[in-house]
Design a protein around this motif. Structure first.
Motif, short mmCIF file in Angstrom:
data_model
loop_
_atom_site.label_atom_id
_atom_site.label_comp_id
_atom_site.label_asym_id
_atom_site.label_seq_id
_atom_site.Cartn_x
_atom_site.Cartn_y
_atom_site.Cartn_z
N MET A 1 0.73 -1.21 0.02
CA MET A 1 0.20 0.01 0.02
C MET A 1 0.98 1.33 -0.05
N ASP A 2 0.54 2.15 -0.96
CA ASP A 2 1.47 3.38 -1.13
C ASP A 2 0.38 4.41 -0.81
N TYR A 3 0.43 5.09 0.44
CA TYR A 3 -0.16 6.18 1.03
C TYR A 3 0.49 7.22 1.77
N SER A 4 -0.31 8.26 1.88
CA SER A 4 0.06 9.39 2.58
C SER A 4 1.05 10.18 1.59
N SER A 5 2.30 9.92 1.66
CA SER A 5 3.12 10.36 0.58
C SER A 5 3.21 11.74 0.53
N PRO A 6 3.50 12.76 1.48
CA PRO A 6 3.56 14.05 1.24
C PRO A 6 4.63 14.58 0.50
N ASN A 7 4.86 15.83 0.07
CA ASN A 7 5.96 16.30 -0.52
C ASN A 7 6.96 17.16 0.40
N ILE A 8 8.17 16.69 0.35
CA ILE A 8 9.10 17.28 1.34
C ILE A 8 9.22 18.90 1.15
N GLY B 1 -5.02 16.92 1.31
CA GLY B 1 -5.34 15.90 0.48
C GLY B 1 -4.34 14.71 1.08
N HIS B 2 -3.21 15.04 1.53
CA HIS B 2 -2.40 13.94 2.33
C HIS B 2 -2.86 13.52 3.30
N LEU B 3 -3.84 14.01 4.03
CA LEU B 3 -4.57 13.73 5.08
C LEU B 3 -5.57 12.57 4.58
N ASN C 1 5.19 4.84 2.33
CA ASN C 1 5.10 6.32 2.48
C ASN C 1 6.19 6.58 1.36
N HIS C 2 5.60 6.90 0.04
CA HIS C 2 6.34 7.17 -1.07
C HIS C 2 6.60 8.80 -1.09
N LEU C 3 7.28 9.14 0.00
CA LEU C 3 7.71 10.57 0.23
C LEU C 3 7.85 11.21 -1.21
N GLY C 4 7.32 12.48 -1.62
CA GLY C 4 7.97 13.11 -2.61
C GLY C 4 9.00 14.08 -2.33
N ASP C 5 10.10 13.32 -2.25
CA ASP C 5 11.35 13.96 -1.57
C ASP C 5 12.36 14.11 -2.96
N GLY D 1 10.96 7.10 -0.49
CA GLY D 1 10.47 8.24 -1.24
C GLY D 1 11.05 8.05 -2.56
N GLU D 2 10.69 9.16 -3.48
CA GLU D 2 11.25 9.13 -4.62
C GLU D 2 12.74 9.12 -4.82
N ALA D 3 13.29 9.95 -3.97
CA ALA D 3 14.86 9.64 -4.06
C ALA D 3 15.51 8.53 -4.10
N LEU E 1 11.30 11.85 -14.73
CA LEU E 1 10.35 12.34 -14.26
C LEU E 1 9.59 11.43 -13.25
N TYR E 2 8.50 11.94 -12.47
CA TYR E 2 7.56 11.21 -11.60
C TYR E 2 7.35 9.81 -12.05
N ILE E 3 6.88 9.69 -13.12
CA ILE E 3 6.59 8.32 -13.89
C ILE E 3 7.74 7.61 -13.76
N GLU F 1 -6.95 13.49 -9.13
CA GLU F 1 -6.37 14.25 -10.06
C GLU F 1 -5.12 13.71 -10.89
N GLN F 2 -4.85 12.50 -10.09
CA GLN F 2 -3.62 11.62 -10.74
C GLN F 2 -4.21 10.48 -11.30
N LYS F 3 -5.48 10.63 -12.03
CA LYS F 3 -6.11 9.28 -12.65
C LYS F 3 -5.08 8.93 -13.96
N LEU F 4 -4.76 10.12 -14.54
CA LEU F 4 -4.20 9.69 -15.95
C LEU F 4 -2.66 9.15 -15.58
N HIS F 5 -2.01 9.66 -14.74
CA HIS F 5 -0.64 9.36 -14.35
C HIS F 5 -0.70 7.57 -14.07
N PHE F 6 -1.63 7.38 -13.19
CA PHE F 6 -1.75 5.66 -12.79
C PHE F 6 -2.35 5.05 -14.04
N THR F 7 -3.06 5.41 -14.70
CA THR F 7 -3.61 4.77 -15.98
C THR F 7 -2.36 4.71 -16.98
N1 ARG Z 1 3.87 12.94 -3.56
C1 ARG Z 1 2.69 12.68 -4.23
C2 ARG Z 1 1.74 13.86 -4.32
O1 ARG Z 1 1.73 14.38 -3.18
C3 ARG Z 1 2.03 11.38 -4.23
C4 ARG Z 1 2.72 10.13 -4.34
C5 ARG Z 1 1.73 9.03 -4.43
N2 ARG Z 1 2.33 7.92 -4.79
C6 ARG Z 1 3.14 7.31 -5.99
N3 ARG Z 1 3.79 6.30 -6.01
N4 ARG Z 1 2.92 8.08 -7.13
O2 ARG Z 1 1.22 14.23 -5.22
#
Ligand code: ARG
Length: 567
Positions: free
Chosen positions: A121-128, A135-137, A161-165, A260-262, A309-311, A337-343
């Motif tokens: 499960m990938d959740y919460s994941s706030p951006n440093i 939304g992260h809540l 927690n896939h931190l946006g770092d 996280g991403e890093a 990139l993110y993807i 809003e990230q529907k396209l990204h995950f598709t």
């Molecule tokens: N950090 C991203 C944001 O706040 C969410 C990351 C979700 N997880 C992932 N693996 N893309 O928008």
């Protein structure tokens, strides 16, 4: 139990029709639209159509066959109304078997559905360097609840927690910090100050676009390991995480991994190489893209300056997770809003030839609204989550002071009530819908709220008080009154509700169920006198309400709410 009965009837009838008429006919067994019609209803229209026989004859044949059911002794009445065969259960037998089942199961509601299966499960994941948003809540609360439900069903859950770092924004933040940052201010109030620097960078870039290039260069060097930048980045990450941890502590949320991403920085080359090897990467104006079918825009894997990139990071993360955890499913709890990204992510994996693309699920959710408008960062003013949590606590403290001023540990209980109120307000709505954020509505002790559930549980505990319940000494006849039976049927639904919540990845199914259970309890308590003289009767009734309390508590815990003993 009722589900087992329904499924058995279905199978029995389908087998009978096949053996008798050599026809495969699907039989549906449902809940009657009107409660007065009974407990189980079987429409016969499909059978009539296939068999081409008159309706009364089909009704007659099927009704007769129902008498051979394995569960016939549970049935009181079988009758038919306009094409539906309705069965009324024998309340005594049914109630007894459910109560016995609850008595005998240690962890009522659990299931072996998830045995041997792993879900990442990938959740919460706030951006440093940015505030923890509402939304992260939502992601945190929804992800946490789904994770708990999965564990109850015996899945192995890996919480990430896939931190946006990582990403070009760090080039900007570092540029702004080095050029016009105030180090002391950042020390004192890291997230707010870093955020200001970031906003400020964009203002300046409007005047002087060349700083965008500076920032890009810094990011590039950061990616390549420039020690000065890496040190700053590490510091920003650390101070941000410290703030987020305060939120997690209040919510009692924990993760198995904060990669996280890093973390995927050195794992992306392999992805790019594999895409090249599979002939999927195409040059497009200097950038590298993967073309996708189904009218999807192509996935941008590498920019013309070589940065990823993110993807790209998500692809690397996915492969890493598959290798490390060998998951059966991976769930991304991320906004609509990230529907396209995950598709696109799924499609890239599919084009690469991995059939587990089917196990990738975007668990999407809606916005948080305040007075119908998006609740978000207004210019220069940030919705600080800690403030919101404090405000919720204050409101519930007011409530407690009004209702029960002599309560011990008021502060502690007020925090639990306030936070749980926010959690429940989120989860009672289907996740993909937007939710309205109105603190005074959600902290109300009446209505469809968290405090109402907590209050119902506390009320049952106070009714039971010092009474010791003897589970063996029960008078099952007492469970056949209308109010008891309604309650027992609802208790019986708990295990299925959890499975349904898993199937739809929707904690709202459980949340709504708990509201129903609480309201049936309140009806019951209004109609029946529980604290009667007769000891067996009292014991029987107390046992029933204790089951309700245990399910309420268990369900609230699964949702990530706090269970309290007094309020
Ligand atoms: N950090 C991203 C944001 O706040 C969410 C990351 C979700 N997880 C992932 N693996 N893309 O928008």
């Amino acid at each position: 139990m009722i589900n087992i009965i329904k499924n058995t009837i279905k199978k029995e009838l389908e087998l009978f029709l096949f053996n008798t008429y050599n026809q495969e006919i699907e039989i549906t067994v449902e809940k009657p639209k009107n409660q007065k019609m009974g407990d189980i209803s079987i429409p016969v229209f499909s059978a009539v159509k296939v068999l081409r026989k008159p309706l009364p004859q089909v009704v007659e044949t099927i009704s007769e066959q129902i008498k051979n059911s394995e569960y016939y002794n549970y049935f009181d009445k079988i009758n038919s109304v306009s094409g539906f065969i309705n069965i009324t259960l024998n309340k005594g037998i049914f109630a007894k078997s459910i109560i016995k089942e609850v008595q005998q199961t240690k962890n009522f509601g659990e299931s072996n559905l998830g045995e041997g299966k792993t879900i990442v499960m990938d959740y919460s994941s706030p951006n440093i360097a940015k505030p923890f948003s509402v939304g992260h809540l939502r992601s945190t609360v929804i992800g946490h609840a789904i994770g708990n439900i999965l564990e109850k069903l015996n899945y192995e859950v890996v919480r990430v927690n896939h931190l946006g770092d990582f990403g070009t924004q760090f080039g900007k933040i570092i540029y702004a910090y080095l050029n016009h940052g105030d180090k002391d201010k950042v020390e004192e109030n890291p997230i707010e100050e870093l955020m200001k620097l970031y906003v400020d960078f964009h203002e300046r870039a409007k005047e002087d676009p060349s700083i965008e290039d500076e920032a890009r260069k810094i990011f590039k060097e950061l990616e390549q390991g420039n020690p000065k930048y890496v040190k700053l980045w590490e510091h920003f990450r650390e101070v941000s995480l410290e703030e987020y941890m305060k939120v997690y502590e209040i919510l009692d949320v924990k993760f198995n991994s904060y990669n996280g991403e890093a973390f995927y920085n050195d794992k992306m080359k392999a992805v790019v190489d594999e895409l090249i090897e599979k002939n999927l990467l195409v040059k497009d104006e200097g950038a590298m893209i993967v073309s996708l079918s189904d009218n999807l825009p192509p996935a941008l894997i590498q920019k013309s300056d070589g940065s990823t990139l993110y993807i790209t990071r998500d692809l690397a993360a996915l492969f890493y997770r598959k290798n490390t955890y060998d998951f059966d499913e991976v769930l991304y709890v991320v906004g609509n809003e990230q529907k396209l990204h995950f598709t696109q992510l799924r499609e890239v994996v599919k084009t690469m030839g991995y059939d587990y693309y089917e196990d990738i699920h975007h668990i999407n959710f809606g916005l948080v609204l305040q007075d119908g408008k998006k609740m978000a960062t207004r210019k220069g003013k940030i919705v600080r989550l800690m403030d919101v949590l404090q405000e919720a606590k204050k409101l519930s403290l007011n409530y407690i002071n009004e209702k029960n001023p002599t309560l011990e540990n008021k502060e502690e209980i007020a925090e639990k009530v306030g936070v749980s109120a926010i959690v429940f307000n989120d989860l009672k709505n289907y996740r993909a819908n937007d939710i309205e954020f109105n603190l005074s509505d959600m902290v109300n002790f009446v209505g469809q709220t968290g405090p109402y559930l907590q209050y119902t549980s506390v009320r049952i505990t106070s009714i039971i008080e010092e009474n010791v319940i003897d589970k063996e000494n029960l008078d099952y006849k007492l469970y056949t009154s209308d109010a008891s039976f309604e309650l027992i049927k609802t208790i019986d639904e708990y295990p299925e509700i959890l499975i349904k919540a898993k199937e739809e990845y929707s904690p709202s199914i459980l949340a709504k169920y708990l509201l129903t259970l609480a309201s049936y309890f309140n009806t019951y308590y209004a109609q029946e006198k529980v604290m009667v003289e007769d000891l067996i009767e009292r014991n029987t009734k107390l046992f029933l309400i204790s089951i309700v309390r245990d399910i309420l508590d268990d369900g609230m815990k699964l949702l990530g709410m706090q269970v309290i003993k007094k309020m």
